[in-house]
Scaffold this motif. Structure first.
Motif: not given
Length: 306
Positions: A27, A294-295, A298, A301, A304
């Protein structure tokens, strides 16, 4: 004829099963910008760590400074033949060397304050979620009280009382940052406390500290890691603001914020490089940390990757 078991046929091979770490790496590496930001952040950290070996000059060694070389533009040549790639400041310090050393202080203050605030705030958040009752109410009221005041205002008041110094700046940043970790840890812990493994741990009469830090904490780390990256960037920004206002680190050990303040009064006279290059380094550092955070948000998460 041998029958084919459809369950066994559709069952993925052991080598094809993706581990959580592999999913997070997949990811995170899905974004080219995040990879560039991580590489830039690693380079900045290496520059800060090895600044004494990489910098052309020790900006804190008075024997290496010459006031006659003060406020030289980028690309100027010193009397000894060395070239000031980014110019010099008012005291004749090489700006490239000053930025490298200033980066050490800015990153050091940001990382240390974020780690200390995370340890203190997370511990209180876990205790509040697990204990409940009056103790939880008292802790969360303190969190609400802390978050109701602007962070920069609280830090300025603390430093006005304690005075300048790297240790005092770190203490002030810990005081204004711990509440964010406490609230996030409590929220994650409340969700985890209702799960079966927590009920099993309570039934087995496992000591509370082992339940808190051995069972509950490992399952609450994902959101805290993301918050920590954002808080590091926030701490660096707050420290730079405090130093710019003259309340942060002392002049003898300037951070990036202090370097910006040193050249602020010379911007209108055309000697903009004294503040521009430290400001560019500060901006690049904060942007790189925020992009990495920020990455990570994600990548960590679980929905996701589902």
């Amino acid at each position: 004829m041998t029958s084919i078991d459809p369950i066994r046929l559709n069952k993925p091979k052991k080598s094809e099963v993706e581990t959580p770490i592999q999913r997070i790496m997949r990811e995170y590496t899905a974004s080219g910008i995040a990879i560039v930001a991580l590489a830039a952040l690693v380079v900045l950290i290496l520059i800060a760590v090895f600044a004494p070996a990489l910098s052309p000059q020790n900006p804190y060694d008075l024997s290496q400074l010459d006031f006659m070389d003060g406020r030289l533009p980028p690309g100027s040549t010193a009397a000894d033949g060395s070239v000031y790639l980014l110019g010099t400041d008012t005291q004749g310090r090489d700006m490239l060397s000053a930025i490298m050393y200033g980066l050490r202080i800015s990153l050091g203050v940001g990382i240390i304050s974020a780690v200390c605030a995370a340890v203190f705030g997370t511990s209180l958040g876990l205790i509040a979620a697990y204990a409940g009752g009056r103790l939880e109410a008292v802790i969360m009221r303190l969190v609400d009280l802390q978050l109701s005041f602007p962070a920069i205002l609280v830090a300025m008041m603390i430093l006005a009382v304690l005075g300048k110094g790297i240790g005092n700046v770190i203490l002030a940043l810990v005081i204004v940052e711990w509440a964010t970790y406490a609230r996030a840890a409590r929220g994650a812990a409340l969700v985890e406390s209702e799960k079966e493994y927590m009920e099993a741990a309570r039934c087995l009469n496992i000591p509370r500290y082992r339940i808190l830090f051995g069972h509950l904490l490992p399952n609450c780390t994902a959101p805290l890691i993301v918050i920590a990256t954002v808080q590091i960037a926030r701490a660096i920004s707050l420290e730079a603001t405090l130093s710019f206002l003259g309340l942060g680190v002392p002049v003898t050990e300037p951070s990036l914020g202090m370097l910006i303040a040193n050249g602020y009064q010379f911007i209108l006279s055309g000697e903009h490089w004294i503040s521009f290059f430290p400001g560019l380094a500060l901006l690049g550092t904060i942007v790189a940390i925020n992009l990495v955070g920020d990455q990570l948000r994600d990548a960590l998460n679980p929905r996701k990757g589902a």
